[in-house]
Motif scaffolding. Structure first.
Motif, PDB file in Angstrom:
ATOM      1  N   TYR A   1      50.855  81.972  50.149  1.00  0.00           N
ATOM      2  CA  TYR A   1      49.619  81.448  50.881  1.00  0.00           C
ATOM      3  C   TYR A   1      50.417  80.438  51.731  1.00  0.00           C
TER       4      TYR A   1
ATOM      5  N   LYS B   1      49.399  76.752  53.624  1.00  0.00           N
ATOM      6  CA  LYS B   1      48.343  75.536  53.972  1.00  0.00           C
ATOM      7  C   LYS B   1      48.863  74.648  54.470  1.00  0.00           C
TER       8      LYS B   1
ATOM      9  N   GLU C   1      43.180  71.741  55.404  1.00  0.00           N
ATOM     10  CA  GLU C   1      42.598  73.171  55.274  1.00  0.00           C
ATOM     11  C   GLU C   1      42.656  73.808  54.171  1.00  0.00           C
ATOM     12  N   GLY C   2      42.084  74.940  54.038  1.00  0.00           N
ATOM     13  CA  GLY C   2      42.254  75.786  52.881  1.00  0.00           C
ATOM     14  C   GLY C   2      43.357  76.675  53.036  1.00  0.00           C
ATOM     15  N   PRO C   3      43.913  77.163  52.029  1.00  0.00           N
ATOM     16  CA  PRO C   3      45.032  78.206  51.926  1.00  0.00           C
ATOM     17  C   PRO C   3      44.876  79.505  52.829  1.00  0.00           C
TER      18      PRO C   3
ATOM     19  N   PHE D   1      46.101  83.353  53.428  1.00  0.00           N
ATOM     20  CA  PHE D   1      46.984  84.413  52.679  1.00  0.00           C
ATOM     21  C   PHE D   1      47.920  85.019  53.661  1.00  0.00           C
TER      22      PHE D   1
ATOM     23  N   GLN E   1      32.325  75.971  52.319  1.00  0.00           N
ATOM     24  CA  GLN E   1      32.312  75.038  51.422  1.00  0.00           C
ATOM     25  C   GLN E   1      31.319  74.114  52.157  1.00  0.00           C
TER      26      GLN E   1
ATOM     27  N   ARG F   1      33.022  68.675  54.046  1.00  0.00           N
ATOM     28  CA  ARG F   1      34.529  68.558  54.228  1.00  0.00           C
ATOM     29  C   ARG F   1      34.870  67.484  53.635  1.00  0.00           C
TER      30      ARG F   1
ATOM     31  N   MET G   1      41.382  67.472  46.073  1.00  0.00           N
ATOM     32  CA  MET G   1      40.903  68.164  47.184  1.00  0.00           C
ATOM     33  C   MET G   1      40.403  69.508  46.374  1.00  0.00           C
TER      34      MET G   1
ATOM     35  N   LEU H   1      38.925  73.414  46.146  1.00  0.00           N
ATOM     36  CA  LEU H   1      39.045  74.789  47.141  1.00  0.00           C
ATOM     37  C   LEU H   1      38.516  75.788  46.304  1.00  0.00           C
TER      38      LEU H   1
ATOM     39  N   GLU I   1      43.626  90.168  47.428  1.00  0.00           N
ATOM     40  CA  GLU I   1      44.029  88.664  47.836  1.00  0.00           C
ATOM     41  C   GLU I   1      42.544  87.919  47.639  1.00  0.00           C
ATOM     42  N   ALA I   2      42.739  86.599  47.316  1.00  0.00           N
ATOM     43  CA  ALA I   2      41.775  85.731  47.439  1.00  0.00           C
ATOM     44  C   ALA I   2      41.497  84.857  48.823  1.00  0.00           C
TER      45      ALA I   2
ATOM     46  N   PHE J   1      39.942  81.694  50.852  1.00  0.00           N
ATOM     47  CA  PHE J   1      39.727  80.346  50.629  1.00  0.00           C
ATOM     48  C   PHE J   1      38.821  79.851  51.690  1.00  0.00           C
ATOM     49  N   GLY J   2      37.940  78.909  51.134  1.00  0.00           N
ATOM     50  CA  GLY J   2      37.193  77.837  52.139  1.00  0.00           C
ATOM     51  C   GLY J   2      38.169  76.992  52.568  1.00  0.00           C
ATOM     52  N   GLN J   3      37.583  76.007  53.527  1.00  0.00           N
ATOM     53  CA  GLN J   3      38.168  74.929  54.097  1.00  0.00           C
ATOM     54  C   GLN J   3      38.509  73.882  53.127  1.00  0.00           C
ATOM     55  N   GLY J   4      38.205  73.702  52.121  1.00  0.00           N
ATOM     56  CA  GLY J   4      38.360  72.618  51.250  1.00  0.00           C
ATOM     57  C   GLY J   4      37.218  71.545  51.222  1.00  0.00           C
TER      58      GLY J   4
END
Lengths: 114, 113
Positions: A36, A38, A42-44, A46, B6, B9, B88, B90, B101-102, B104-107
């Motif tokens: 990943y 990052k 921001e989020g990671p 893929f 999410q 922020r 942070m 996530l 795969e996973a 993710f949101g923006q955190g």
């Protein structure tokens, strides 16, 4: 106990050259590995993955190599670009039912110098 | 495109407050996860859920709980926020099955003061 390890916290590479990011794991049950990328705040996202039945997977400038006997994988970025500057995490999972979680490494901060 | 959203922020909360972090995914994924990211420690798994009302502890569940009443929503609860929970956070989701795969949101950047 860190099951997925990225021993290099940071790496600097000149634009156009190859970036090699490394990852080691200890759990032999892991059979699927992911990278990943990052950016800050921001989020990671893929990037690329590899199953344990393969030893190489390529996607454009990104190639992941897996050495099961050494429990080691690496991500190659060729050629490196300034936009590749980010933190890269490797992750591993085991495909046994009930263990669908992803275990992440500590990350490597890549800086590509223009 | 898979979307994991999410609710916030940035959040600033006081010590001792009960904090709710919400996460929604729109791709009918069975698995959902909560991680926290801290410098030098990478992403550490707090809790995950593989079905509605099902949950399992990750590596660092202390001080947290979770709720999954609907498939698309996974909430992380800090029962009594402490300064060492500044981090942070996530959220991620994935399909059940081999080699997935996973996403993710923006955190959520949570600061506990």
């Amino acid at each position: 106990d860190q099951q997925v390890k990225q021993n290099s916290p940071s790496l600097s590479v000149q634009e156009g050259r190859i970036s090699i990011l490394n990852c080691d794991y200890t759990n032999s049950m892991f059979d699927y590995f992911l990278w990943y990328k990052k950016y800050p705040a921001e989020g990671p996202t893929f990037l690329i993955s590899i199953s344990s039945i393969k030893d190489k997977n390529e996607d454009g400038r990104f190639t992941v190599f897996l050495n099961k006997s050494a429990k080691h994988l690496s991500l190659h970025i060729v050629p490196s670009q300034p936009g590749d500057s980010a933190v890269y995490f490797c992750a591993a999972s085991a495909s046994r039912p009930g263990t669908y979680k992803y275990i992440f490494g500590t990350g490597t901060r890549l800086k590509v110098l223009a | 495109d898979v979307k994991v959203t999410q609710s916030s922020r940035y959040l600033v909360k006081r010590t001792g407050e009960k904090v709710f972090l919400e996460c929604v995914q729109d791709m009918d994924h069975e698995n959902m996860f909560w991680y926290r990211q801290d410098p030098g420690l990478g992403l550490r798994l707090i809790y995950f859920s593989y079905d509605v009302k099902m949950k399992e502890k990750g590596d660092i569940p202390e001080g947290y709980s979770v709720s999954r009443e609907k498939k698309e929503r996974f909430s992380l609860i800090l029962e009594s926020a402490s300064t060492n929970q500044t981090s942070m956070y996530l959220c991620a989701s994935s399909l059940v099955g081999l080699n997935t795969e996973a996403f993710f949101g923006q955190g959520t950047r949570l600061t506990v003061v």
